[in-house]
Design a protein around this motif. Sequence first.
Motif, PDB file in Angstrom:
ATOM      1  N   GLU A  60       0.823  -1.203   0.000  1.00 56.82           N
ATOM      2  CA  GLU A  60       0.000   0.000   0.000  1.00 56.82           C
ATOM      3  C   GLU A  60       0.862   1.260   0.000  1.00 56.82           C
ATOM      4  O   GLU A  60       1.884   1.323   0.695  1.00 56.82           O
ATOM      5  N   LEU A  61       0.432   2.245  -0.761  1.00 57.30           N
ATOM      6  CA  LEU A  61       1.132   3.524  -0.882  1.00 57.30           C
ATOM      7  C   LEU A  61       0.373   4.599  -0.113  1.00 57.30           C
ATOM      8  O   LEU A  61      -0.853   4.709  -0.236  1.00 57.30           O
ATOM      9  N   MET A  62       1.105   5.409   0.681  1.00 53.04           N
ATOM     10  CA  MET A  62       0.468   6.465   1.475  1.00 53.04           C
ATOM     11  C   MET A  62       1.329   7.724   1.463  1.00 53.04           C
ATOM     12  O   MET A  62       2.550   7.636   1.555  1.00 53.04           O
ATOM     13  N   PRO A  63       0.709   8.902   1.382  1.00 52.85           N
ATOM     14  CA  PRO A  63       1.455  10.157   1.413  1.00 52.85           C
ATOM     15  C   PRO A  63       1.549  10.699   2.840  1.00 52.85           C
ATOM     16  O   PRO A  63       0.758  10.340   3.712  1.00 52.85           O
ATOM     17  N   ARG A  64       2.478  11.592   3.073  1.00 54.79           N
ATOM     18  CA  ARG A  64       2.631  12.186   4.404  1.00 54.79           C
ATOM     19  C   ARG A  64       1.352  12.896   4.853  1.00 54.79           C
ATOM     20  O   ARG A  64       0.966  12.811   6.024  1.00 54.79           O
ATOM     21  N   ILE A  65       0.697  13.584   3.931  1.00 53.54           N
ATOM     22  CA  ILE A  65      -0.504  14.311   4.330  1.00 53.54           C
ATOM     23  C   ILE A  65      -1.569  13.351   4.848  1.00 53.54           C
ATOM     24  O   ILE A  65      -2.327  13.657   5.768  1.00 53.54           O
ATOM     25  N   GLY A  66      -1.630  12.144   4.289  1.00 55.91           N
ATOM     26  CA  GLY A  66      -2.582  11.154   4.761  1.00 55.91           C
ATOM     27  C   GLY A  66      -2.261  10.686   6.172  1.00 55.91           C
ATOM     28  O   GLY A  66      -3.167  10.469   6.990  1.00 55.91           O
ATOM     29  N   ILE A  67      -0.981  10.525   6.465  1.00 56.67           N
ATOM     30  CA  ILE A  67      -0.566  10.165   7.827  1.00 56.67           C
ATOM     31  C   ILE A  67      -0.952  11.283   8.798  1.00 56.67           C
ATOM     32  O   ILE A  67      -1.461  11.035   9.896  1.00 56.67           O
ATOM     33  N   ASP A  68      -0.720  12.519   8.385  1.00 51.41           N
ATOM     34  CA  ASP A  68      -1.084  13.655   9.245  1.00 51.41           C
ATOM     35  C   ASP A  68      -2.583  13.681   9.517  1.00 51.41           C
ATOM     36  O   ASP A  68      -3.018  13.925  10.656  1.00 51.41           O
ATOM     37  N   PHE A  69      -3.389  13.452   8.487  1.00 51.34           N
ATOM     38  CA  PHE A  69      -4.845  13.434   8.664  1.00 51.34           C
ATOM     39  C   PHE A  69      -5.265  12.356   9.660  1.00 51.34           C
ATOM     40  O   PHE A  69      -6.093  12.608  10.540  1.00 51.34           O
ATOM     41  N   THR A  70      -4.731  11.156   9.505  1.00 47.90           N
ATOM     42  CA  THR A  70      -5.151  10.063  10.392  1.00 47.90           C
ATOM     43  C   THR A  70      -4.701  10.319  11.824  1.00 47.90           C
ATOM     44  O   THR A  70      -5.436  10.049  12.777  1.00 47.90           O
ATOM     45  N   MET A  71      -3.501  10.860  12.008  1.00 47.70           N
ATOM     46  CA  MET A  71      -3.033  11.153  13.360  1.00 47.70           C
ATOM     47  C   MET A  71      -3.884  12.250  13.999  1.00 47.70           C
ATOM     48  O   MET A  71      -4.102  12.256  15.215  1.00 47.70           O
ATOM     49  N   ARG A  72      -4.371  13.164  13.177  1.00 48.57           N
ATOM     50  CA  ARG A  72      -5.149  14.284  13.695  1.00 48.57           C
ATOM     51  C   ARG A  72      -6.569  13.882  14.073  1.00 48.57           C
ATOM     52  O   ARG A  72      -7.131  14.408  15.040  1.00 48.57           O
ATOM     53  N   HIS A  73      -7.142  12.927  13.337  1.00 52.15           N
ATOM     54  CA  HIS A  73      -8.571  12.682  13.492  1.00 52.15           C
ATOM     55  C   HIS A  73      -8.961  11.258  13.893  1.00 52.15           C
ATOM     56  O   HIS A  73     -10.126  11.026  14.236  1.00 52.15           O
ATOM     57  N   ILE A  74      -8.055  10.313  13.851  1.00 52.24           N
ATOM     58  CA  ILE A  74      -8.391   8.928  14.190  1.00 52.24           C
ATOM     59  C   ILE A  74      -7.768   8.581  15.537  1.00 52.24           C
ATOM     60  O   ILE A  74      -6.537   8.614  15.686  1.00 52.24           O
ATOM     61  N   PRO A  75      -8.576   8.277  16.530  1.00 50.85           N
ATOM     62  CA  PRO A  75      -8.039   7.977  17.866  1.00 50.85           C
ATOM     63  C   PRO A  75      -7.038   6.818  17.826  1.00 50.85           C
ATOM     64  O   PRO A  75      -7.190   5.879  17.058  1.00 50.85           O
ATOM     65  N   SER A  76      -6.032   6.935  18.646  1.00 53.85           N
ATOM     66  CA  SER A  76      -4.996   5.909  18.874  1.00 53.85           C
ATOM     67  C   SER A  76      -3.979   5.759  17.748  1.00 53.85           C
ATOM     68  O   SER A  76      -3.046   4.964  17.857  1.00 53.85           O
ATOM     69  N   VAL A  77      -4.122   6.504  16.647  1.00 50.78           N
ATOM     70  CA  VAL A  77      -3.140   6.402  15.573  1.00 50.78           C
ATOM     71  C   VAL A  77      -1.874   7.169  15.941  1.00 50.78           C
ATOM     72  O   VAL A  77      -1.935   8.317  16.385  1.00 50.78           O
ATOM     73  N   ARG A  78      -0.734   6.525  15.765  1.00 52.10           N
ATOM     74  CA  ARG A  78       0.558   7.132  16.050  1.00 52.10           C
ATOM     75  C   ARG A  78       1.484   6.967  14.843  1.00 52.10           C
ATOM     76  O   ARG A  78       1.368   5.987  14.099  1.00 52.10           O
ATOM     77  N   ASP A  79       2.419   7.893  14.688  1.00 56.29           N
ATOM     78  CA  ASP A  79       3.386   7.792  13.607  1.00 56.29           C
ATOM     79  C   ASP A  79       4.346   6.648  13.912  1.00 56.29           C
ATOM     80  O   ASP A  79       5.029   6.660  14.942  1.00 56.29           O
ATOM     81  N   PRO A  80       4.438   5.641  13.062  1.00 55.57           N
ATOM     82  CA  PRO A  80       5.299   4.492  13.348  1.00 55.57           C
ATOM     83  C   PRO A  80       6.793   4.811  13.286  1.00 55.57           C
ATOM     84  O   PRO A  80       7.598   4.066  13.853  1.00 55.57           O
ATOM     85  N   LEU A  81       7.166   5.891  12.592  1.00 54.24           N
ATOM     86  CA  LEU A  81       8.581   6.222  12.428  1.00 54.24           C
ATOM     87  C   LEU A  81       8.905   7.527  13.153  1.00 54.24           C
ATOM     88  O   LEU A  81       8.052   8.387  13.325  1.00 54.24           O
ATOM     89  N   GLN A  82      10.155   7.683  13.526  1.00 49.04           N
ATOM     90  CA  GLN A  82      10.569   8.843  14.313  1.00 49.04           C
ATOM     91  C   GLN A  82      10.728  10.096  13.470  1.00 49.04           C
ATOM     92  O   GLN A  82      10.588  11.206  13.982  1.00 49.04           O
ATOM     93  N   THR A  83      11.034   9.928  12.200  1.00 46.75           N
ATOM     94  CA  THR A  83      11.211  11.087  11.323  1.00 46.75           C
ATOM     95  C   THR A  83      10.147  11.089  10.237  1.00 46.75           C
ATOM     96  O   THR A  83       9.595  10.047   9.869  1.00 46.75           O
ATOM     97  N   ARG A  84       9.854  12.268   9.700  1.00 51.27           N
ATOM     98  CA  ARG A  84       8.837  12.420   8.666  1.00 51.27           C
ATOM     99  C   ARG A  84       9.411  12.089   7.292  1.00 51.27           C
ATOM    100  O   ARG A  84      10.581  12.367   7.005  1.00 51.27           O
ATOM    101  N   ASP A 110       8.184  11.856   2.897  1.00 53.83           N
ATOM    102  CA  ASP A 110       7.167  12.317   1.948  1.00 53.83           C
ATOM    103  C   ASP A 110       6.172  11.216   1.607  1.00 53.83           C
ATOM    104  O   ASP A 110       4.983  11.479   1.396  1.00 53.83           O
ATOM    105  N   TRP A 111       6.649   9.972   1.543  1.00 53.99           N
ATOM    106  CA  TRP A 111       5.812   8.846   1.158  1.00 53.99           C
ATOM    107  C   TRP A 111       6.112   7.641   2.048  1.00 53.99           C
ATOM    108  O   TRP A 111       7.186   7.550   2.647  1.00 53.99           O
ATOM    109  N   TYR A 112       5.137   6.715   2.056  1.00 54.75           N
ATOM    110  CA  TYR A 112       5.276   5.516   2.884  1.00 54.75           C
ATOM    111  C   TYR A 112       4.721   4.310   2.127  1.00 54.75           C
ATOM    112  O   TYR A 112       3.818   4.436   1.295  1.00 54.75           O
ATOM    113  N   ALA A 113       5.278   3.164   2.463  1.00 50.88           N
ATOM    114  CA  ALA A 113       4.766   1.896   1.937  1.00 50.88           C
ATOM    115  C   ALA A 113       4.421   0.989   3.102  1.00 50.88           C
ATOM    116  O   ALA A 113       5.202   0.861   4.056  1.00 50.88           O
ATOM    117  N   LEU A 114       3.262   0.368   3.022  1.00 48.87           N
ATOM    118  CA  LEU A 114       2.864  -0.667   3.973  1.00 48.87           C
ATOM    119  C   LEU A 114       2.997  -1.998   3.236  1.00 48.87           C
ATOM    120  O   LEU A 114       2.349  -2.219   2.214  1.00 48.87           O
TER     121      LEU A 114
END
Length: 478
Positions: free
Chosen positions: A258-282, A284-288
């Motif tokens: 799965e492909l995900m952008p940084r803005i999507g991670i920010d949205f989920t962390m902002r609005h979905i309870p219990s979601v945390r950033d899995p990595l210490q640094t930001r 631009d893109w992520y793969a699951l």
Amino acid sequence: MPVPTLTPDLIARFSAITGEKYALTASDAVAPFLVETRGLFHGTTPLVLRPGSVGEVSDILKLATETGTAIVPQGGNTGHVAGQIPREGATDVVLSLTRLNRIRDVDPIGNVIVADAGCVLADIQKAAEAVDRLFPLSLGSEGTCQIGGNLSSNAGGTAVLAYGNARQLCLGLEVVLPTGEVWDGLRRLKKDNTGYDLRDLFIGAEGTLGVITGAVLKLAPRPAGHEVAFAGLRSVADALALFDLAARRCGPALTGFELMPRIGIDFTMRHIPSVRDPLQTRHDWYALIDVSTSDSAETARRMIEALLAEAIEGDLAQDAVIAASGEQRRALWHMRESMSLAQKPEGGSIKHDVSVPVSSIPAFMAEADAAVVAMIPDARICAFGHMGDGNIHYNISQPVGADKQAFLDRWREVNAVVHGIVRKFGGSISAEHGIGQLKRDELADVRPAIEIDLMHRIKRAFDPAGIMNPGKVLRAES
């Protein structure tokens, strides 16, 4: 053609089939059946029928054909293109499959499960798990969507890369035709070359040819090893290169990418309870990355560790983490599956469910991004999805502080531009959500005339009275 109104006498005749308890007419009772998840379409109906047997479905359709009454089949009402919503201002009768929710049989030796169309997807998954098997169809809405709707829309989800769409997970169907006739096609055979494959006509037809009431579904062995990794990347091009590496190193064990952008991670962390950033640094893109093996947990662990080591050494990934437990695996997938929901609090969102050849994803994204920003300079592009099968949910959130309705009013305009780029790359304007009402008119413009004509011929052959889900998929013939 459907009659313009439903008389009290006709409503009474329909209600007598299910019993008045399961024939809803009060406005508050029918309201949940009249709006789709995004709120873009609102329908009207004088009657919602909730049959409790295949026989009742048959009697309803027989009466509907006799009287020219339009019928709209509806499952869990989780569809995104309003294929399950009655037309606004019409008198379509909603046929809810909710009460047809029985698991009819589970055969772990034959690796099949037979289920009513109204079974919730999560319940089918649990029934498979109870006999140490896997039903691999997995969607963010699996707690409420129903298998009949999944099949009617040929749902995809997160496991298409390894297991295929709903179509590939179905061996046989039971369908009630518009005339009330019941086709019992509940075959459990993997090989059956006896004439036309009628099953495939109903899968993906969005209830326009008949009502699916039961299905034979394929099961798979439960993986002995399962690992999920989350990697930070510089670009979509690096994500494609990482996918190629994963496909070569893991082969059929690669069950998700799965492909995900940084803005999507920010949205989920902002609005979905219990979601945390899995990595210490930001990044631009992520793969699951999801890997499943049949022999052992150790094999899966070695495989994903070797993949990530090679990716980091080769500068494809800047950082990565492997889930340390089942809970962490579920948390990573929860982040991905919540990305669409997390956009809602950000205001209006113009969405696209598209697919392009996997190798074209970086070029498509670059061209689409440039076109969208040229149209709406401060638009926030949140494009994510199933990179392994080329399905990108190319979603665009409104600029911060913009007027939501004014932004949404540009839906068709933005769609036209993005879909034009999709077609340039040989892609599809609907990867897994279907056509419904949302893309009906566009379908007629993007598919060859001969294809549209053949679809109309099939529709006329199965539903000459025109009662099945009118106004969906195909434009009315002139």
